[in-house]
Design an enzyme around this catalytic site. Structure first.
Site, PDB file in Angstrom:
ATOM      1  CG  HIS A 117      -1.984   1.061   1.096  1.00  0.00           C
ATOM      2  ND1 HIS A 117      -1.739   2.367   1.438  1.00  0.00           N
ATOM      3  CD2 HIS A 117      -3.260   1.008   0.635  1.00  0.00           C
ATOM      4  CE1 HIS A 117      -2.834   3.076   1.190  1.00  0.00           C
ATOM      5  NE2 HIS A 117      -3.759   2.281   0.700  1.00  0.00           N
ATOM      6  CD  GLU A 156      -5.316   1.777  -3.162  1.00  0.00           C
ATOM      7  OE1 GLU A 156      -6.513   1.891  -2.876  1.00  0.00           O
ATOM      8  OE2 GLU A 156      -4.430   1.719  -2.296  1.00  0.00           O
ATOM      9  CD  GLU A 198      -2.684   5.543   3.370  1.00  0.00           C
ATOM     10  OE1 GLU A 198      -3.077   4.632   4.102  1.00  0.00           O
ATOM     11  OE2 GLU A 198      -3.458   6.300   2.750  1.00  0.00           O
ATOM     12  CB  SER A 236     -10.748   9.922  -4.357  1.00  0.00           C
ATOM     13  OG  SER A 236      -9.824  10.596  -3.516  1.00  0.00           O
TER      14      SER A 236
HETATM   15  P1  13P Z   1      -9.330   6.718  -0.148  1.00  0.00           P
HETATM   16  O1  13P Z   1     -10.517   5.954  -0.644  1.00  0.00           O
HETATM   17  O2  13P Z   1      -9.541   7.369   1.179  1.00  0.00           O
HETATM   18  O3  13P Z   1      -8.821   7.658  -1.196  1.00  0.00           O
HETATM   19  O4  13P Z   1      -8.168   5.659   0.100  1.00  0.00           O
HETATM   20  C1  13P Z   1      -7.905   4.707  -0.870  1.00  0.00           C
HETATM   21  C2  13P Z   1      -6.988   3.704  -0.329  1.00  0.00           C
HETATM   22  O5  13P Z   1      -5.869   3.991   0.050  1.00  0.00           O
HETATM   23  C3  13P Z   1      -7.472   2.324  -0.220  1.00  0.00           C
HETATM   24  O6  13P Z   1      -6.445   1.438   0.076  1.00  0.00           O
END
Ligand code: 13P
Length: 237
Positions: A88, A157, A90, A193
């Site tokens: 991911h 993503e 993050e 999003s």
């Molecule tokens: P959002 O839907 O808050 O943009 O996050 C997406 C995400 O990181 C899912 O893993």
């Protein structure tokens, strides 16, 4: 279709239980047949008697040991968890996970037969550098990853779309998903999003096999609505 909720650093164990129960009840009441995944925060993992697949957002590539702050296979086994999110953005960009570490995790959990949702995606400056540069960047995120693994699900993503309310155009999503499908025939989700007001449209796009939803999934009614959209789209096929 696959509809997945990444709950990130939200919802306590009690709230997570209520959440999973609400999704399960909704799916049963409406006879929904989609593949639903929920990824709770680590301390909210638990044993869930449900058709919803509950997975881990992260774990270290080890059974147990001295890795302060991490959990290992023993902690997932305790709750019968056989699904994990890896790569991911993050974890790549905030927690500093390298591709080497990510590939190591991938291979460890692959050997154990886990279902892996593997995330790829570019930051804004790579997108702005042009398609070639952007694809090079994404290509590097496939290094060390077995793209033929039968329990692999990929999530595209774009980093700049996560939590920002921004999304690529539908044309851009189709273009990138079409490229990514050349690398792996695994199901390919879009994330970044996704909300109730765009989920249906995004899921209907070519080469989009579902969505990975962050903030909008925190409202369980909205997440359930997205599962309903997926069900309706499946019926049209
Ligand atoms: P959002 O839907 O808050 O943009 O996050 C997406 C995400 O990181 C899912 O893993």
């Amino acid at each position: 279709m696959i509809v997945a909720a990444n709950l990130k650093t939200n919802l306590t164990r009690k709230e997570t239980r209520e959440y999973v129960n609400a999704v399960e009840n909704f799916a049963l009441t409406n006879s929904l047949t989609q593949d639903i995944f929920v990824f709770p925060a680590t301390s909210s993992l638990d044993t869930f008697e449900t058709k919803v697949t509950v997975g881990a957002q992260n774990a270290y590539a080890v059974q147990n040991g001295a890795f302060t702050g991490e959990i290992g296979l023993d902690h997932l086994d305790e709750f019968g968890i056989k699904t994990i999110l890896i790569g991911h953005s993050e974890r790549r960009h905030i927690l500093g996970e390298t591709q080497e570490l990510i590939a190591q995790k991938f291979n460890y959990f692959k050997e154990l037969g886990f279902t892996i949702i593997y995330c790829v995606g570019e930051p804004l400056e790579k997108r702005e550098a042009g398609t070639e540069r952007m694809m090079e960047y994404i290509d590097a995120q496939y290094e060390g990853i077995d793209t033929n693994y039968e329990k692999l699900i990929i999530a595209y993503e774009p980093v700049w779309a996560i939590g920002t309310g921004l999304t690529p155009t539908n044309e851009d999503i189709v273009a990138i998903h079409t490229e990514l499908k050349k690398k792996s025939l695994s199901p390919l989700l879009y994330g970044g999003s996704v909300k109730v007001n765009n989920a249906q449209e995004i899921m209907a796009l070519e080469n989009v096999d579902g969505v990975l939803v962050g903030s909008a999934a925190l409202k369980v009614e909205d997440f359930c609505q997205m599962v309903t959209f997926a069900e309706e789209l499946d019926k049209l096929v």
